[in-house]
Motif scaffolding. Sequence first.
Motif, PDB file in Angstrom:
ATOM      1  N   ASP A 121       0.827  -1.203   0.000  1.00 41.83           N
ATOM      2  CA  ASP A 121       0.000   0.000   0.000  1.00 41.83           C
ATOM      3  C   ASP A 121       0.863   1.255   0.000  1.00 41.83           C
ATOM      4  O   ASP A 121       1.995   1.251   0.478  1.00 41.83           O
ATOM      5  CB  ASP A 121      -0.896   0.029   1.237  1.00 41.83           C
ATOM      6  N   THR A 151      -9.070   0.988  -6.628  1.00 36.28           N
ATOM      7  CA  THR A 151      -8.313   1.539  -5.501  1.00 36.28           C
ATOM      8  C   THR A 151      -8.747   2.960  -5.150  1.00 36.28           C
ATOM      9  O   THR A 151      -8.332   3.495  -4.124  1.00 36.28           O
ATOM     10  CB  THR A 151      -6.801   1.544  -5.808  1.00 36.28           C
ATOM     11  N   ARG A 171      -8.075   4.921  -1.504  1.00 37.28           N
ATOM     12  CA  ARG A 171      -6.953   5.854  -1.606  1.00 37.28           C
ATOM     13  C   ARG A 171      -7.386   7.292  -1.351  1.00 37.28           C
ATOM     14  O   ARG A 171      -6.667   8.045  -0.711  1.00 37.28           O
ATOM     15  CB  ARG A 171      -6.263   5.730  -2.960  1.00 37.28           C
TER      16      ARG A 171
END
Length: 67
Positions: free
Chosen positions: A21, A49, A53
């Motif tokens: 990550d 993502t 994020r």
Amino acid sequence: MAMTLKALDLSHHNVGPGGGDIDFAAIASFGIRGCILKATQGVRMVDQTYADRMAAVLAAGMLGGAY
């Protein structure tokens, strides 16, 4: 006085060290003020993502944007 805004442009292709990550708090500590994240491509592809994020970007105190 001019201000320079430092920002990153990231998509699902970008990963952290060792393939893990991305540490947005660490990125912010280097003076990066914002992150522009890929959210979609066309009408069918959603960057999986993006939501996580963006939450991490905002939690790190950075500005967030999407494309």
